[in-house]
Design an enzyme around this catalytic site. Structure first.
Site, PDB file in Angstrom:
ATOM      1  N   SER A  52      -3.000   3.677   8.591  1.00  0.00           N
ATOM      2  CA  SER A  52      -2.802   2.410   9.307  1.00  0.00           C
ATOM      3  C   SER A  52      -1.032   2.210   9.851  1.00  0.00           C
ATOM      4  O   SER A  52      -1.334   1.632  10.501  1.00  0.00           O
ATOM      5  CB  SER A  52      -3.021   1.649   8.125  1.00  0.00           C
ATOM      6  OG  SER A  52      -1.476   1.479   7.259  1.00  0.00           O
ATOM      7  N   SER A  62      -1.357   7.059   4.901  1.00  0.00           N
ATOM      8  CA  SER A  62      -0.915   5.989   6.078  1.00  0.00           C
ATOM      9  C   SER A  62       0.183   6.454   6.761  1.00  0.00           C
ATOM     10  O   SER A  62       1.124   5.612   7.724  1.00  0.00           O
ATOM     11  CB  SER A  62      -1.214   4.538   5.667  1.00  0.00           C
ATOM     12  OG  SER A  62      -2.658   3.874   6.384  1.00  0.00           O
ATOM     13  N   LYS A  80       7.233  -0.877  10.860  1.00  0.00           N
ATOM     14  CA  LYS A  80       5.657  -1.392  10.773  1.00  0.00           C
ATOM     15  C   LYS A  80       5.687  -2.880   9.954  1.00  0.00           C
ATOM     16  O   LYS A  80       6.270  -3.553   9.479  1.00  0.00           O
ATOM     17  CB  LYS A  80       5.457  -0.580   8.931  1.00  0.00           C
ATOM     18  CG  LYS A  80       3.571  -1.225   9.031  1.00  0.00           C
ATOM     19  CD  LYS A  80       3.075  -0.020   8.333  1.00  0.00           C
ATOM     20  CE  LYS A  80       1.663   0.383   8.345  1.00  0.00           C
ATOM     21  NZ  LYS A  80       1.221   1.181   6.964  1.00  0.00           N
TER      22      LYS A  80
HETATM   23  N1  GLN Z   1      -6.364   5.317   5.749  1.00  0.00           N
HETATM   24  C1  GLN Z   1      -6.774   5.068   3.840  1.00  0.00           C
HETATM   25  C2  GLN Z   1      -7.447   3.413   4.109  1.00  0.00           C
HETATM   26  O1  GLN Z   1      -8.135   2.495   5.213  1.00  0.00           O
HETATM   27  C3  GLN Z   1      -4.914   4.305   3.651  1.00  0.00           C
HETATM   28  C4  GLN Z   1      -4.630   3.394   4.240  1.00  0.00           C
HETATM   29  C5  GLN Z   1      -3.151   3.207   3.600  1.00  0.00           C
HETATM   30  O2  GLN Z   1      -2.577   4.135   2.945  1.00  0.00           O
HETATM   31  N2  GLN Z   1      -2.194   2.015   4.013  1.00  0.00           N
HETATM   32  O3  GLN Z   1      -7.319   3.097   2.903  1.00  0.00           O
END
Ligand code: GLN
Length: 509
Positions: free
Chosen positions: A156, A180, A81
């Site tokens: 994400s 994410s 990532k």
């Molecule tokens: N979708 C969640 C957010 O927008 C989690 C993001 C993540 O885990 N990096 O914050």
């Protein structure tokens, strides 16, 4: 042959290479070829690392030829990532502000996969600074779900999960601040695990919300995730929050789970995570998974965690607060993009303003503003302080649950993958994707998402297993047991049912 190699799990590739049936170079080349074949459509990668990946694979082959002792994942390629720093390799965090930033050091997890002899295939796409549930907030365009290219792959870390789902990589590294790793796994029909907070080093993980962020494995099988967990886990003196403990015996527990016996294991069904707002097909697959666990001998009971009603609200105060502070370092002075203001005096403040205005996307700005507001004098106790109290309540609810059960289960995500564009202008609808994953981050506990078959719309559903802090091995045991039965029930590889992924000629599986 080369196409078939991409259909194999990391564990299978590891065995083939150890037996001399295939070289690390062939394995890496097969995956690079697959990336060049399909990634124009999927867009899982923001950078492909062809030359260095092949060089690394050749080093592994030579070491093996010399009879050197190699780790189990030596020669198994991996995608990373783009929130994790890679020495000499661009690291953008999905943001224009770091478009051309080349770090001078490796994140500890990246150093560990390199030491394990795992060729790095490239960097994967993500929501800008890991803020989002769809990978639509990347400055470099969205990633597409391999199950249906018009749909999101979650976020994400949609790039990492889509790469694994599309057979572009057998393994990937993700990061999970509110879901994410697990939510993209659920909506792409893959596996994703978030370790205990502190079990895997955060050094070199570009911080979004430091008290919630955690690195973890993305894979197609639970055993593969466990193997990667053992490579990346363990104490790191560079990370002050790293646990001073040996790595969890994830692989041994995964193998125990695969043997299919859960007698005596006490499983809690989270009462708050199953009704309102969950898609019918998700609830059906979840109910089926509960039946499987019971058939394997687990003792099931419903557990109540009333504080879970407030976790989304608490998360969206704590996370933006920490992010607003962490993102202050992108000030156009130290590194990253620097733009001059249009007209007016060129002061440091004007340069910062012009750069941040042009180079941060709308979701990042929204959260920086929200976090700055929540931390400002007069509001801090009312907002940030209250959110921290919810965090304590979550920990108390879970402490209570662990008196009665060994693990908890819930659906990973309330819905299957939604369409690209459907929620991007409605942040609240997007945030709801993480209702079931956020509690684990607030409490620092480990969780895994395992594919549980397809919903009524033909799209994959994930079931989540949560365990107490430091009991990471348990998510692999229960996850692997569930996976073994469900894989059988769905006739082998679930991903083979995805229209664009269908079994290749001569299918290896
Ligand atoms: N979708 C969640 C957010 O927008 C989690 C993001 C993540 O885990 N990096 O914050």
């Amino acid at each position: 042959m080369s196409e078939d190699l991409t259909r194999l799990s990391a564990a299978e590739l590891s065995t083939l290479m150890a037996d001399g049936e295939v070289s690390a170079r062939e394995v890496t080349e097969a995956h690079l070829a697959r990336i060049h074949d399909v990634d124009d459509d999927v867009h899982a990668f923001v950078l492909v690392n062809d030359t260095d990946a092949i060089l690394e694979a050749r080093r592994v082959d030579e070491a093996r030829y010399r009879g050197e002792e190699l780790g189990p994942l030596a020669g198994v390629p991996i995608a990373v990532k783009d929130l994790l720093t890679t020495r000499g390799m661009r690291t953008t965090c999905g943001s224009r502000i770091l478009e051309d930033w080349v770090p001078v050091y490796d994140a500890t997890v990246v150093a560990k996969v390199r030491d394990a002899g795992m060729p790095i295939l490239g960097k994967t796409n993500m929501d800008e600074f890991a803020m989002g549930s769809s990978t639509e907030h990347s400055a470099f365009g969205p990633t597409h779900n391999p199950w249906d290219l018009d749909r999101i792959p979650g976020g994400s870390g949609g790039g990492s999960s889509a790469a694994v789902a599309a057979f572009e990589a057998p393994l990937a590294l993700g990061t999970d601040t509110g879901g994410s790793i697990r939510q993209p796994a659920a909506v792409t029909g893959t596996v994703g695990a978030k370790p205990t907070y502190g079990a895997v080093s955060r050094y070199g993980l570009v911080a979004m919300a430091s008290s919630l962020d955690q690195v973890g494995p993305c894979s197609r099988t639970v055993l593969d995730a466990a193997m990667l967990h053992e490579v990346i886990g363990g104490h790191d003196p560079h990370d002050a929050t790293s646990l001073p403990e040996p790595v969890a015996p994830a692989v041994a527990y995964a193998r125990q789970g695969m043997a299919g016996d859960l007698r005596g294991v006490r499983i809690g069904i989270v009462g708050e995570l199953r009704g309102d707002g969950f898609q019918q097909g998700v609830l059906e697959r979840y109910a089926e998974a509960l039946g499987v666990l019971e058939d394997l001998g687990a003792e099931m009971q419903v557990v109540s965690c009333p504080s879970f009603a407030y976790t989304l609200a608490a998360y969206y105060l704590i996370m933006p607060s920490e992010a607003s502070s962490n993102l202050a370092r992108f000030d156009a002075m130290r590194y990253g993009l620097r733009l001059s203001p249009q007209g007016g005096p060129v002061t440091a403040e004007a340069v910062m303003g012009a750069t941040r205005e042009a180079a941060f996307g709308p979701e990042v700005k929204r959260r920086v503003i929200l976090g700055t507001y929540a931390l400002s004098a007069g509001y801090r106790d009312a907002y940030y302080g209250s959110a921290q109290k919810v965090r304590t309540l979550v920990q108390e609810d879970l402490a209570h649950a662990w008196e009665a059960v060994d693990v908890l289960v819930s659906p990973t995500c309330p819905t299957t993958a939604f369409r690209i564009g459907e929620k991007v202008d409605n942040p609240m609808a997007m945030y709801l994707s993480d209702t079931a994953t956020i509690p684990a981050n607030l409490a620092g506990i480990p969780g895994i998402s395992v594919p549980a078959g397809l919903a009524e719309d033909g799209l994959p559903v994930g079931v989540q297993v949560l365990a107490p802090a430091r009991a990471d091995a348990w998510i692999y045991r229960v996850g692997a047991a569930l996976e073994a039965v469900l894989t059988e029930r769905w006739g082998g590889g679930l991903l083979d049912r995805a229209p664009m992924l269908g079994t290749p000629t001569g299918g290896a599986r």
